[in-house]
Design a protein around this motif. Structure first.
Motif, mmCIF file in Angstrom:
data_model
loop_
_atom_site.group_PDB
_atom_site.id
_atom_site.type_symbol
_atom_site.label_atom_id
_atom_site.label_comp_id
_atom_site.label_asym_id
_atom_site.label_seq_id
_atom_site.Cartn_x
_atom_site.Cartn_y
_atom_site.Cartn_z
ATOM 1 N N ASP A 72 0.809 -1.219 0.000
ATOM 2 C CA ASP A 72 0.000 0.000 0.000
ATOM 3 C C ASP A 72 0.848 1.278 0.000
ATOM 4 O OD1 ASP A 72 -1.823 2.031 0.436
ATOM 5 O OD2 ASP A 72 -2.910 0.978 2.012
ATOM 6 N N SER A 120 0.004 4.270 0.532
ATOM 7 C CA SER A 120 -0.324 5.271 1.552
ATOM 8 C C SER A 120 0.489 5.066 2.826
ATOM 9 C CB SER A 120 -1.820 5.206 1.888
ATOM 10 O OG SER A 120 -2.134 4.002 2.581
ATOM 11 N N GLN A 147 5.595 3.585 0.285
ATOM 12 C CA GLN A 147 6.247 4.713 -0.380
ATOM 13 C C GLN A 147 7.719 4.402 -0.642
ATOM 14 O OE1 GLN A 147 5.417 8.037 2.230
ATOM 15 N NE2 GLN A 147 3.209 7.675 2.087
ATOM 16 N N SER A 204 -2.474 -3.526 2.228
ATOM 17 C CA SER A 204 -1.640 -3.051 3.340
ATOM 18 C C SER A 204 -1.135 -4.159 4.251
ATOM 19 C CB SER A 204 -2.443 -2.048 4.188
ATOM 20 O OG SER A 204 -3.596 -2.670 4.744
#
Length: 298
Positions: A191, A193, A198, A218
């Motif tokens: 994920d 977010s 990232q 996630s």
């Protein structure tokens, strides 16, 4: 005054919505609205005002919001002081999902063995949510990633691990080049977010790889299970999870991997629960040391 009403008030201001605040704390919007009306009666002034489809704090609401975090900390300190002689206490710990599925059960087992009289509450969330919970006094400590921004001097941090990236692949692909696999095989993406997601995105961009994305989720546990089922490959942080090695999943090192995420325990230096937090930190350090082979964050 119910302290939970004050926490709900802060959440309403953060989200700008009674409905969203209610969803996050598993109440109805009507129940949260009633809490807000109760607070306004107790303080004798309007605290929230409608602004289109959202709500916003009034000037009095802004002043209350600035006061609530310190008020919650002082109430927690008073509770600890009153119960000091009986050695009974409570500790509210926040945790990211990765820790819940890996280190935290062993940490809590060690903690409870030393302080069985302490009641422990657990809350899961993202690192940002946990940071805000500690800042507002809703959480005593958080087991999370180091935030992506500089911590103020009000916080303390105890590092546990540094986690670089690796590639999870089905066993029949283990002898192939990792970068070639990322270009050819479907990607089960972590994920974006989340901080770890990232980090994955930055690695792929630096390697000039545009993957064939199949899923994005996630849960690292679920990702490893999906790789095990042959649904694709995944770039993930090298966490303390018990990866299913020896079954159908193999971990491969990634070329040029230089970035890592820092994982540890976060709390306020002024916390009234410092004696319990320090014990929790000692337990966490002991668990990581016993597992061995883990790189300590700095």
């Amino acid at each position: 005054m119910e302290t939970q009403y004050l926490r709900s008030f802060l959440l309403v201001i953060e989200t700008g919505s009674l409905a969203e605040a209610a969803r996050r704390i598993n109440l109805t919007a009507a129940a949260v609205a009633q809490q807000m009306r109760t607070l306004e009666r107790e303080f004798g002034t309007p605290l929230l005002a409608r602004a289109g489809r959202t709500v916003a704090p009034t000037p009095a609401g802004h002043r209350l919001a600035a006061t609530v975090p310190q008020l919650l900390r002082e109430l927690a300190h008073a509770k600890t002081h009153v119960n000091a002689e009986s050695l009974v206490g409570e500790l509210t710990i926040g945790s990211i999902n990765t820790a819940l599925h890996s280190l935290l059960p062993d940490i809590l087992a060690r903690f409870v063995a030393q302080r069985p009289e302490v009641k422990v509450f657990l809350q899961s969330g993202t690192t940002r949510q946990l940071y805000e919970g500690v800042q507002e006094g809703a959480l005593d400590a958080a087991v999370c990633l180091y935030p992506s921004f500089a911590l103020s001097k009000a916080f303390d941090w105890s590092p546990l691990r540094e986690e670089s990236l690796l590639l999870l692949v089905p066993r029949h692909l283990a002898d192939q080049d990792p970068l070639a696999l990322l270009r050819s095989e479907p990607l089960i993406r972590y994920d974006r977010s989340l901080g770890g997601g990232q980090m994955v995105e930055r690695y792929l961009r630096a390697a000039h790889i545009t993957p064939r994305e199949r899923f994005e989720l996630s849960s690292l546990v679920a990702i490893s299970m999906m790789v095990d089922r042959g649904l694709g490959v995944a770039v993930v942080p090298d966490t303390a999870l018990n990866w299913p090695d020896g079954h159908n999943v193999v971990r491969l090192a990634l070329p040029g991997q230089t970035e890592s995420r820092r994982f540890g325990t976060l709390w306020l230096r002024s916390s009234p629960q410092l004696h319990l937090i320090r014990l929790l930190v000692d337990c966490a350090q002991g668990v990581v040391k016993e597992r061995g082979g883990q790189r300590m964050a700095v």
